[in-house]
Design a protein around this motif. Structure first.
Motif, PDB file in Angstrom:
ATOM      1  N   ALA A 170       2.754  -2.351  -1.471  1.00 19.58           N
ATOM      2  CA  ALA A 170       2.796  -2.365  -0.008  1.00 19.58           C
ATOM      3  C   ALA A 170       2.295  -3.734   0.427  1.00 19.58           C
ATOM      4  O   ALA A 170       1.482  -4.366  -0.278  1.00 19.58           O
ATOM      5  N   ILE A 180       1.166  -6.478   3.836  1.00 19.72           N
ATOM      6  CA  ILE A 180       0.721  -6.649   5.213  1.00 19.72           C
ATOM      7  C   ILE A 180       1.135  -8.042   5.663  1.00 19.72           C
ATOM      8  O   ILE A 180       0.949  -9.019   4.913  1.00 19.72           O
ATOM      9  N   GLN A 216       0.994  -6.699  13.726  1.00 22.86           N
ATOM     10  CA  GLN A 216       0.733  -6.611  12.285  1.00 22.86           C
ATOM     11  C   GLN A 216       1.651  -5.568  11.667  1.00 22.86           C
ATOM     12  O   GLN A 216       1.712  -4.434  12.143  1.00 22.86           O
ATOM     13  N   THR A 217       2.382  -5.963  10.629  1.00 22.60           N
ATOM     14  CA  THR A 217       3.377  -5.090  10.017  1.00 22.60           C
ATOM     15  C   THR A 217       2.968  -4.698   8.608  1.00 22.60           C
ATOM     16  O   THR A 217       2.562  -5.546   7.811  1.00 22.60           O
ATOM     17  N   VAL A 218       3.101  -3.412   8.312  1.00 17.62           N
ATOM     18  CA  VAL A 218       2.984  -2.922   6.936  1.00 17.62           C
ATOM     19  C   VAL A 218       4.389  -2.651   6.431  1.00 17.62           C
ATOM     20  O   VAL A 218       5.189  -1.990   7.100  1.00 17.62           O
ATOM     21  N   CYS A 258       9.274  -0.382   7.377  1.00 14.02           N
ATOM     22  CA  CYS A 258       8.449  -1.302   8.163  1.00 14.02           C
ATOM     23  C   CYS A 258       7.786  -0.562   9.325  1.00 14.02           C
ATOM     24  O   CYS A 258       8.463   0.142  10.073  1.00 14.02           O
ATOM     25  N   LEU A 279      -0.851  -5.573  -0.103  1.00 11.10           N
ATOM     26  CA  LEU A 279      -1.901  -4.674   0.368  1.00 11.10           C
ATOM     27  C   LEU A 279      -2.192  -3.589  -0.662  1.00 11.10           C
ATOM     28  O   LEU A 279      -3.336  -3.141  -0.797  1.00 11.10           O
ATOM     29  N   THR A 314      -4.965   0.545  -3.007  1.00  8.56           N
ATOM     30  CA  THR A 314      -5.240  -0.497  -2.019  1.00  8.56           C
ATOM     31  C   THR A 314      -6.058  -1.628  -2.631  1.00  8.56           C
ATOM     32  O   THR A 314      -6.999  -1.401  -3.394  1.00  8.56           O
ATOM     33  N   LEU A 369      -4.318   0.321  10.709  1.00  5.50           N
ATOM     34  CA  LEU A 369      -3.673  -0.109   9.467  1.00  5.50           C
ATOM     35  C   LEU A 369      -3.305   1.095   8.607  1.00  5.50           C
ATOM     36  O   LEU A 369      -2.191   1.179   8.063  1.00  5.50           O
ATOM     37  N   THR A 424      -0.208   2.951  10.064  1.00  2.12           N
ATOM     38  CA  THR A 424       1.075   2.313   9.769  1.00  2.12           C
ATOM     39  C   THR A 424       1.405   2.405   8.283  1.00  2.12           C
ATOM     40  O   THR A 424       2.575   2.589   7.916  1.00  2.12           O
ATOM     41  N   LEU A 425       0.406   2.294   7.428  1.00  2.00           N
ATOM     42  CA  LEU A 425       0.647   2.459   5.993  1.00  2.00           C
ATOM     43  C   LEU A 425       1.122   3.876   5.688  1.00  2.00           C
ATOM     44  O   LEU A 425       2.065   4.081   4.907  1.00  2.00           O
TER      45      LEU A 425
END
Length: 609
Positions: A105, A107, A121-123, A138, A174, A180, A202, A205-206
């Protein structure tokens, strides 16, 4: 769809030597909706599990699915400024990480490599099926704080990215093997003013991206990977044909248009000119928008990223052409956006600041393109929508006396701008801003008062603030709030307080926005649209947003609609007479208004039928 041999029963894989194509348009429609359903499940996951008010209450986030080879497949109801560039951002994964593998994954919030601005902020989770990178899920969320040197998600005054101060994750891994990487978390927790809030968003979104991974694998098992890959190719090709067909019905057009963003005293005394050269070629089924004639990057946070410049044009064209057009890379093939490096509306050159790239200039660009297209006639295009982000959208911060002085920071979305009118309808009353296309939510007053030490005194529509027209714009909204104890810092970055949203084809402009500091004695002090304001107990901030621009001649508006607007306190009797040329009379016995048809017809120089 082409009539050629198809794959076998659901779940079967066609032999590698056999070309796989669709024969069943019903199945194609089902699969298109299945992809949208996955994106909607991602969206619900973020909405129900995010920590910040701006994400869980204001819905300032978006989800998307990108194919493994970099094509945008599905966005459902994501914000155009977020989702129309998802494939640009997802392309960084393979380019920067040749060891890409199952369980990874990433970030990313790098504005110089396909992202919108640092606060988004994109995961991203690469989805592998039978060892092949088939999709990227996304999930992008706007952050209330991203470590800026000022306590705000936007920094209009930053001369460069260093003064801006945002923490930037340039497509960093990430997770590895589903675990993680805690170094990344520690970095964010150290740099963010509200670390637990950031971590909560975060994880939301994850979680959404991992749910998409699971659902996409299930979809491939159900229908077979070969069939899904064939669907994506043919769905994108079909989308391209739809867009080409819609454009081919338009008249040929060449438009050289410009607009101006409000000045920013001390930084941009003349504002920012936004220019576009638009060519509509129905024979080729293409629209080209040339943005190469704009000025160089400015030493402030207003520079557009490549992602937001392209997305703003795409959004304006989708706004203008009507419903039913898929939002994916296939349809995008028919829209050409020409940019140049180091332009304020183009491709920023590091270290130019892009802190507010998703609003302000982006909103001016959306308005400019959609209002220009209205000039072609054929009932396309829109007027300009409200773009004021004053005290109603300020970023509030301080220490909350109710929980031991714990720090808080959040962007408000208390009030909305008036939406643009079209050839068919009045402007939307809860529009937001052009780049968001009405998809963000207005804050709950009660939740804000619970979460933060503030009181909202009022939230109300402003009568007569809509741009008049045969179809009028949406109304401006006024809001007023204050701090319960101590002080509250409010950072604003509001356009639309000098140059109002314009109407088209005879429609009038919407109302200007305004911001005021209300002192304890009731005295009101006009404050700039851009600034850092410290509000003390006993003071309040009051502000109005923009009304949307009108579409068409106001004197052609149905008098019954004018009467309704006056009765609902959306319009005034004076504007009904002076602007719409509608005479209203009052029945003193029953206390109601009615249209005086004879005098109205005379005023409009029409024969009474």
């Amino acid at each position: 769809m082409r009539q050629q041999p198809s794959v076998g029963p659901a779940g079967d894989q066609a032999p590698k030597s056999t070309p796989v194509t669709f024969t069943d348009p019903v199945l194609a429609a089902v699969l298109a909706n299945r992809f949208e359903a996955i994106v909607r499940e991602m969206t619900n996951t973020v909405l129900r599990s995010a920590r910040s008010v701006i994400v869980s209450n204001g819905r300032d986030f978006s989800c998307a699915i990108v194919s493994g080879d970099g094509e945008l497949v599905s966005v459902a109801d994501g914000l155009p400024v977020h989702t129309f560039n998802s494939h640009m951002q997802a392309a960084n994964i393979a380019r920067l990480h040749p060891d890409l593998a199952e369980g990874d994954a990433f970030i990313d919030n790098d504005p110089y490599r396909g992202n919108t601005h640092p606060a988004d902020q994109t995961v991203m989770v690469p989805v592998f099926v039978d060892g092949e990178h088939l999709f990227t899920a996304c999930a992008k969320a706007h952050q209330a704080d991203i470590g800026n040197s000022l306590p705000t998600t936007y920094h209009p005054f930053a001369k460069d990215v260093y003064e801006e101060g945002a923490i930037i994750f340039p497509c960093m891994r990430l997770q590895r093997n589903g675990r993680t990487i805690e170094d990344v978390i520690r970095l964010g927790m150290r740099r963010i003013r509200v670390p637990e809030q950031w971590r909560g968003d975060l994880l939301a979104t994850l979680g959404a991206a991992r749910i998409a991974e699971r659902r996409l694998k299930e979809l491939c098992r159900e229908h077979g990977t070969a069939r899904i890959k064939t669907f994506i190719k043919e769905w994108l090709d079909y989308s391209e044909r739809l867009m080409a067909s819609r454009i081919s019905a338009l008249p040929t057009g060449h438009m050289d248009v410009s607009s101006t963003h409000d000045p920013v005293p001390g930084f941009l005394p003349d504002g920012i000119a936004v220019k576009a050269v638009i060519d509509v070629d129905p024979d080729a089924g293409e629209i080209t928008v040339d943005l190469q004639h704009n000025d160089d990057c400015v030493k402030a946070g207003f520079n557009q990223t490549e992602a937001t410049a392209r997305s703003s044009v795409m959004a304006a064209i989708y706004h203008s052409l009507g419903t039913g057009l898929p939002r994916n890379s296939g349809a995008f093939r028919r829209i050409k956006v020409l940019l140049r490096e180091n332009s304020v509306v183009g491709i920023p050159r590091f270290p130019a600041s892009c802190s507010i790239a998703t609003t302000n200039v982006a909103d001016r660009l959306v308005n400019l393109v959609q209002s220009a297209l209205a000039g072609l006639g054929h009932d396309i295009g829109l007027a300009e929508g409200g773009l004021c982000m004053g005290v109603n959208s300020g970023v509030i911060s301080g220490e909350d006396f109710r929980n031991g002085g714990r720090a808080y920071i959040s962007q408000l979305t208390l009030a909305s701008n008036g939406g643009p009118a079209s050839a068919f309808a009045d402007g939307w009353g809860t529009y937001g801003i052009p780049a968001a296309s009405g998809l963000t939510y207005r804050d709950s007053v009660e939740i804000n008062e619970i979460k933060f030490p503030m009181i909202v005194d009022h939230l109300r529509l402003v009568p007569g603030s809509a741009g008049a027209g045969e179809h009028r714009g949406g109304l401006a909204v006024e809001t007023c709030y204050r701090v319960r104890e101590g002080t509250m810092t409010v950072v604003t970055n509001s356009d639309g307080q000098l140059f109002a949203p314009q109407g088209v084809l005879g429609g009038q402009s919407g109302a200007l926005g305004a911001s005021y500091l209300v002192h304890e004695d009731g005295r009101e002090e006009r404050i700039p649209g851009f600034g850092v304001h410290v509000v003390r107990k006993g003071q309040a901030l009051r502000g109005t947003t923009n009304g949307g621009g009108g579409f068409g001649d106001p004197a052609k508006r149905d008098p019954a609609l004018v009467l309704r607007d006056v009765c609902e306190m959306r319009e005034t009797i004076e504007r009904a007479r002076d602007t719409y040329q509608v005479v209203l009379t009052e029945n003193a016995t029953v206390g109601t208004l009615a249209v005086d048809a004879e005098r109205t017809a005379k005023m409009r120089r029409l024969e009474v039928i």
